[in-house]
Scaffold this active site. Structure first.
Site: not given
Length: 577
Positions: A281, A244
């Site tokens: 990401e 993330d």
């Protein structure tokens, strides 16, 4: 006997709490404490720092009483795996499916999700990407406010529930990717700073002090992260990790944490003799994430490419606010479908500066994960409305076709395959002042962007969570069945034609007419012709059509150099030059 170990350089004294007993632990060097005690799997325990209240183990594998309660011992060897012949699934050629365990089914558990795996196997997806499943505070949440990185959320089914789920996926030929969050910890239940310098004030992030990756004590913090990544891949047989918001990892050391992770995961994959992925990401628009270490990159396997989403979303919906301001034209979409990043060193009006850098033509498309919808792009809208709430079914089918025939690794958001209309909203379950702060902060954020704050769902309300649960009955009605068949057929076509599974971006050509609102993507002998206008029209083709492979509407005709198709429809054809 069980050996209990904990890294706690901050306190002067550490004790192991077993029931009413307090057993002194011995410092063994480097801030580590250890003690042997009679305890079996299933035993609850905690650590007492300088005589304070009991705290859960920073490496706890299970928090059955919540993130504030004691930890529970887990015996990984006790689970009877049946996936001994599973050899993994490679990222190239894969189709991903992102889901949130808590809202995928009414029950919101791993075991309930298993009952839907046959649907996903029939759909043809390669791997499921799970939103974070580590322990977080409260009864429900997205999972990105986790505080016990090693523990599996008890409400989902705990450690054995996850193992049953992964085992069942592998039995159906489906891989599993776990979303992990190493850039911050949640606001409730984070006791790590009481143990040691897990956070640092030397750097800040949108969530406050940064995770300590480069300050004193950071060796063990990095070890904490790397060991956690290997745990998911080794002990839970997970096939990959989605990292993330890696742009929020502040690391000024010579070897970045991402490179350290890539090296460790590569070594584990060699030992297990199967492919293991790391997909980042990143908001940086920098392909250095997926560039090999030999060429000076971090050596990750893939990264999300938001610019493809933004290009499609803005074009199909007409939205231009916020970060959609630079998107929405056909030339912009063409650039995204061939060059990955629209902002590749050019001006970003949203940021007020130049952003990104070009992707080398030799970088294969499979390294970039693309989507028409995902949890962020739906859940971070004020009302959590999906694109299906505003688009016609015809444009939904066009969007699905462009994603699933792209040179990239496509990803679906749960329910997208049948055009789900259930919202997916931001929800949390915090108590007292924290809960009120989350509620007020959410409303203030969208109020500042012109939304009526009364329209913003209360993130703390149970209804906000329950309304976000998929309605599986939608997949069986006439509309849902039609869209589901379209998605299934697109995935099957992608698999059957080398033109579509080929990740070589230099073999992608796009033609368009901005005024007439048509676009054609050619990949070898395959062409995807899209009519975005509201009326029927002829679309010129870069070759002679010889057959139709798939069509969203049946009222099409084709002749030398042209295809005529209805408004808001798409046809996939074979071409000869």
């Amino acid at each position: 006997m069980t050996t209990f170990r904990v890294w706690a350089p901050k306190p002067d004294q550490v004790e192991l709490a077993l029931g009413d007993e307090r057993l002194p632990m011995v410092e063994t060097g480097g801030g580590w404490w250890q003690v042997d005690a009679p305890a079996e799997p299933g035993t609850d325990y905690a650590f007492v720092l300088d005589g304070g209240p009991p705290r859960p183990d920073p490496r706890s594998r299970w928090q059955p009483h919540g993130v504030h309660g004691p930890s529970r011992l887990v015996d990984d060897a006790a689970f009877a795996w049946t996936d001994h012949d599973w050899r993994g699934v490679p990222l190239p050629g894969s189709v991903l499916y992102e889901l949130h365990i808590g809202t995928f089914t009414q029950e919101g558990t791993f075991d309930a999700a298993i009952t839907r795996l046959d649907h996903l196997a029939d759909l043809g997806v390669s791997a499921l990407e799970l939103l974070p499943c580590n322990a977080f505070d409260g009864r429900w949440g997205w999972g990105y406010d986790g505080v016990a990185w090693y523990a599996v959320q008890d409400a989902y089914g705990g450690p054995d529930g996850l193992k049953r789920f992964v085992d069942a996926c592998h039995a159906r030929g489906i891989g599993v990717v776990m979303d992990v969050v190493y850039n911050h910890l949640g606001p409730a239940g984070n006791y790590l700073p009481e143990f040691g310098p897990y956070l640092t004030e030397a750097h800040t992030t949108p969530w406050g002090p940064a995770v300590n990756l480069d300050q004193p004590g950071s060796d063990e913090v990095r070890r904490h992260i790397v060991d956690n990544a290997l745990m998911w891949l080794r002990d839970y047989h997970v096939d990959g990790l989605r990292l993330d918001a890696v742009h929020a990892l502040v690391d000024e050391r010579a070897v970045h944490l991402l490179e350290e992770l890539a090296v460790a995961v590569e070594a584990l994959g060699a030992q297990l003799r199967k492919p293991l992925w790391l997909v980042a990401e990143s908001d940086l628009n920098d392909a250095g994430m997926v560039t090999s270490r030999e060429a000076g990159g971090f050596g990750l396997d893939g990264q999300w490419a938001d610019d493809v989403h933004h290009s499609l979303h803005a074009l199909l919906t007409g939205e231009r606010s916020g970060y959609y301001g630079d998107f929405g034209s056909l030339p912009t979409l063409a650039k995204a479908l061939t060059g990955v990043f629209v902002h590749d060193g050019c001006w970003s009006s949203f940021r007020g500066r130049a952003h990104g850098r070009p992707v080398a033509p030799t970088t294969p498309g499979h390294r970039f994960v693309v989507y028409l919808q995902d949890h962020d792009q739906v859940g971070n809208r004020a009302t959590g409305d999906r694109i299906s709430a505003s688009l016609s079914d015809g444009l939904l089918m066009v969007g699905a076709a462009l994603v699933l025939t792209s040179p990239y690794t496509p990803m679906l958001w749960m329910g997208e395959e049948w055009g789900a209309r259930t919202p997916w909203r931001f929800f949390s379950d915090h108590e007292g002042e924290l809960g009120e702060a989350v509620r007020n902060g959410r409303r203030a954020e969208f109020g500042a962007h012109g939304w009526d704050t009364d329209d913003v769902p209360d993130p703390q309300a149970a209804e906000t969570f329950t309304s976000s649960t998929l309605d599986w009955a939608e997949a069986d009605d006439e509309r849902g069945a039609r869209l589901l068949a379209w998605t299934r057929d697109l995935i099957a076509l992608r698999r059957s034609r080398l033109d579509l599974s080929d990740g070589r971006r230099d073999r992608v050509a796009v033609s368009w007419d901005e005024d007439a609102r048509w676009l054609v993507v050619r990949r070898g002998s395959t062409a995807v012709a899209c009519n975005l206008a509201g009326h029927r029209q002829e679309v010129p083709l870069p070759g002679t059509p010889t057959s139709v492979l798939l069509a969203s509407e049946q009222g099409f005709t084709y002749r030398d150099g042209f295809v005529e198709l209805d408004g808001e429809s798409v046809v996939v054809l074979t071409l000869t030059d």
